[in-house]
Design a protein around this motif. Sequence first.
Motif, mmCIF file in Angstrom:
data_model
loop_
_atom_site.group_PDB
_atom_site.id
_atom_site.type_symbol
_atom_site.label_atom_id
_atom_site.label_comp_id
_atom_site.label_asym_id
_atom_site.label_seq_id
_atom_site.Cartn_x
_atom_site.Cartn_y
_atom_site.Cartn_z
ATOM 1 N N ASP A 1 0.830 -1.213 0.000
ATOM 2 C CA ASP A 1 0.000 0.000 0.000
ATOM 3 C C ASP A 1 0.864 1.262 0.000
ATOM 4 O O ASP A 1 0.585 2.211 -0.734
ATOM 5 C CB ASP A 1 -0.937 0.017 1.213
ATOM 6 C CG ASP A 1 -1.959 -1.114 1.177
ATOM 7 O OD1 ASP A 1 -2.305 -1.562 0.061
ATOM 8 O OD2 ASP A 1 -2.396 -1.548 2.262
ATOM 9 N N GLU A 2 1.893 1.263 0.827
ATOM 10 C CA GLU A 2 2.782 2.425 0.905
ATOM 11 C C GLU A 2 3.577 2.602 -0.393
ATOM 12 O O GLU A 2 3.785 3.713 -0.866
ATOM 13 C CB GLU A 2 3.732 2.307 2.099
ATOM 14 C CG GLU A 2 3.039 2.375 3.444
ATOM 15 C CD GLU A 2 2.372 3.716 3.710
ATOM 16 O OE1 GLU A 2 2.835 4.748 3.183
ATOM 17 O OE2 GLU A 2 1.375 3.735 4.463
ATOM 18 N N THR A 3 4.001 1.499 -0.971
ATOM 19 C CA THR A 3 4.718 1.552 -2.249
ATOM 20 C C THR A 3 3.805 2.118 -3.323
ATOM 21 O O THR A 3 4.214 2.988 -4.106
ATOM 22 C CB THR A 3 5.207 0.146 -2.659
ATOM 23 O OG1 THR A 3 6.071 -0.358 -1.637
ATOM 24 C CG2 THR A 3 5.948 0.188 -3.974
ATOM 25 N N SER A 4 2.590 1.640 -3.358
ATOM 26 C CA SER A 4 1.627 2.118 -4.347
ATOM 27 C C SER A 4 1.354 3.608 -4.172
ATOM 28 O O SER A 4 1.300 4.355 -5.155
ATOM 29 C CB SER A 4 0.335 1.316 -4.229
ATOM 30 O OG SER A 4 -0.621 1.802 -5.129
ATOM 31 N N ALA A 5 1.179 4.033 -2.930
ATOM 32 C CA ALA A 5 0.888 5.450 -2.669
ATOM 33 C C ALA A 5 2.043 6.347 -3.091
ATOM 34 O O ALA A 5 1.837 7.425 -3.654
ATOM 35 C CB ALA A 5 0.579 5.649 -1.184
ATOM 36 N N LYS A 6 3.269 5.906 -2.846
ATOM 37 C CA LYS A 6 4.427 6.758 -3.118
ATOM 38 C C LYS A 6 4.942 6.616 -4.546
ATOM 39 O O LYS A 6 5.358 7.605 -5.163
ATOM 40 C CB LYS A 6 5.552 6.450 -2.131
ATOM 41 C CG LYS A 6 6.711 7.427 -2.222
ATOM 42 C CD LYS A 6 7.643 7.326 -1.048
ATOM 43 C CE LYS A 6 8.723 8.397 -1.144
ATOM 44 N NZ LYS A 6 9.667 8.303 -0.023
ATOM 45 N N TYR A 7 4.926 5.403 -5.096
ATOM 46 C CA TYR A 7 5.565 5.162 -6.383
ATOM 47 C C TYR A 7 4.637 4.605 -7.465
ATOM 48 O O TYR A 7 5.100 4.264 -8.549
ATOM 49 C CB TYR A 7 6.757 4.213 -6.204
ATOM 50 C CG TYR A 7 7.858 4.835 -5.409
ATOM 51 C CD1 TYR A 7 8.596 5.896 -5.927
ATOM 52 C CD2 TYR A 7 8.162 4.389 -4.126
ATOM 53 C CE1 TYR A 7 9.606 6.486 -5.195
ATOM 54 C CE2 TYR A 7 9.177 4.969 -3.382
ATOM 55 C CZ TYR A 7 9.890 6.016 -3.926
ATOM 56 O OH TYR A 7 10.889 6.613 -3.196
ATOM 57 N N GLY A 8 3.364 4.519 -7.188
ATOM 58 C CA GLY A 8 2.425 3.968 -8.163
ATOM 59 C C GLY A 8 2.409 4.736 -9.474
ATOM 60 O O GLY A 8 2.473 4.140 -10.553
ATOM 61 N N LYS A 9 2.326 6.064 -9.418
ATOM 62 C CA LYS A 9 2.292 6.882 -10.636
ATOM 63 C C LYS A 9 3.617 6.786 -11.390
ATOM 64 O O LYS A 9 3.632 6.744 -12.623
ATOM 65 C CB LYS A 9 1.983 8.334 -10.300
ATOM 66 C CG LYS A 9 0.564 8.547 -9.843
ATOM 67 C CD LYS A 9 0.299 10.002 -9.515
ATOM 68 C CE LYS A 9 -1.119 10.180 -8.996
ATOM 69 N NZ LYS A 9 -1.388 11.569 -8.615
ATOM 70 N N TYR A 10 4.709 6.751 -10.668
ATOM 71 C CA TYR A 10 6.043 6.635 -11.271
ATOM 72 C C TYR A 10 6.158 5.314 -12.039
ATOM 73 O O TYR A 10 6.558 5.298 -13.214
ATOM 74 C CB TYR A 10 7.087 6.716 -10.157
ATOM 75 C CG TYR A 10 8.495 6.346 -10.528
ATOM 76 C CD1 TYR A 10 9.275 7.179 -11.323
ATOM 77 C CD2 TYR A 10 9.070 5.173 -10.039
ATOM 78 C CE1 TYR A 10 10.581 6.845 -11.629
ATOM 79 C CE2 TYR A 10 10.373 4.834 -10.340
ATOM 80 C CZ TYR A 10 11.121 5.672 -11.144
ATOM 81 O OH TYR A 10 12.419 5.340 -11.446
ATOM 82 N N CYS A 11 5.775 4.225 -11.410
ATOM 83 C CA CYS A 11 5.850 2.911 -12.066
ATOM 84 C C CYS A 11 4.880 2.837 -13.242
ATOM 85 O O CYS A 11 5.214 2.291 -14.296
ATOM 86 C CB CYS A 11 5.564 1.798 -11.057
ATOM 87 S SG CYS A 11 6.842 1.604 -9.785
ATOM 88 N N TYR A 12 3.696 3.404 -13.064
ATOM 89 C CA TYR A 12 2.713 3.403 -14.143
ATOM 90 C C TYR A 12 3.242 4.168 -15.359
ATOM 91 O O TYR A 12 3.071 3.725 -16.497
ATOM 92 C CB TYR A 12 1.381 4.003 -13.680
ATOM 93 C CG TYR A 12 0.345 4.026 -14.770
ATOM 94 C CD1 TYR A 12 -0.448 2.914 -15.021
ATOM 95 C CD2 TYR A 12 0.175 5.149 -15.576
ATOM 96 C CE1 TYR A 12 -1.389 2.918 -16.040
ATOM 97 C CE2 TYR A 12 -0.759 5.163 -16.593
ATOM 98 C CZ TYR A 12 -1.542 4.059 -16.823
ATOM 99 O OH TYR A 12 -2.455 4.063 -17.833
ATOM 100 N N ALA A 13 3.887 5.310 -15.124
ATOM 101 C CA ALA A 13 4.420 6.106 -16.238
ATOM 102 C C ALA A 13 5.459 5.309 -17.022
ATOM 103 O O ALA A 13 5.469 5.328 -18.255
ATOM 104 C CB ALA A 13 5.021 7.410 -15.718
#
Length: 185
Positions: A19-31
Amino acid sequence: MEDARIVDLYWARSETAIDETSAKYGKYCYAIAHNILANAEDADESVNDTYFAAWNSIPPHRPSVLSSFLGKITRRISIDKWRVRSAEKRGGGEIVLALDELSDCVPSNTNVEQTVEAEELGKAIDRFVMALPLMERRVFICRYWYLDSIASICHQFGFSQNKVKVMLHRTRKDLRNFLEKEGAL
């Protein structure tokens, strides 16, 4: 949340780490995934696969830079997914263009003997990229690591399309010369 704390959550096998990874880096990984795959569903799947891969590799691995660690996983997963998809249907996209542009500079790894040479080639490319002026390095990395489109790079840096193309062309030419001097070509 601090990266070290997120890594500690992985080590503690707490599902909160995801959850914390998704909140912090989700947009970065998605890009990263979307730049490679150009498909929202596939990009979402790659990001989820990234979280799963991170879960399976932390521990034993303890990444010092979590964003780079996640970016590298996302990139690998997305490129693998792109290869599978493009094997089914030969199509275009930025990854084809970006990799074709570099094909003259970097020899392919087609046999076992080149495995050791590939590691040395990677180190040589790292030295070359780190020696570039900051702006050229950033443009080069955007194009050939993150596989950003020329238009996206133009928008990000406020450059004309011609300037970006010329900058990349010159950098590829310099890379080729550098690799020849290093004996990698």
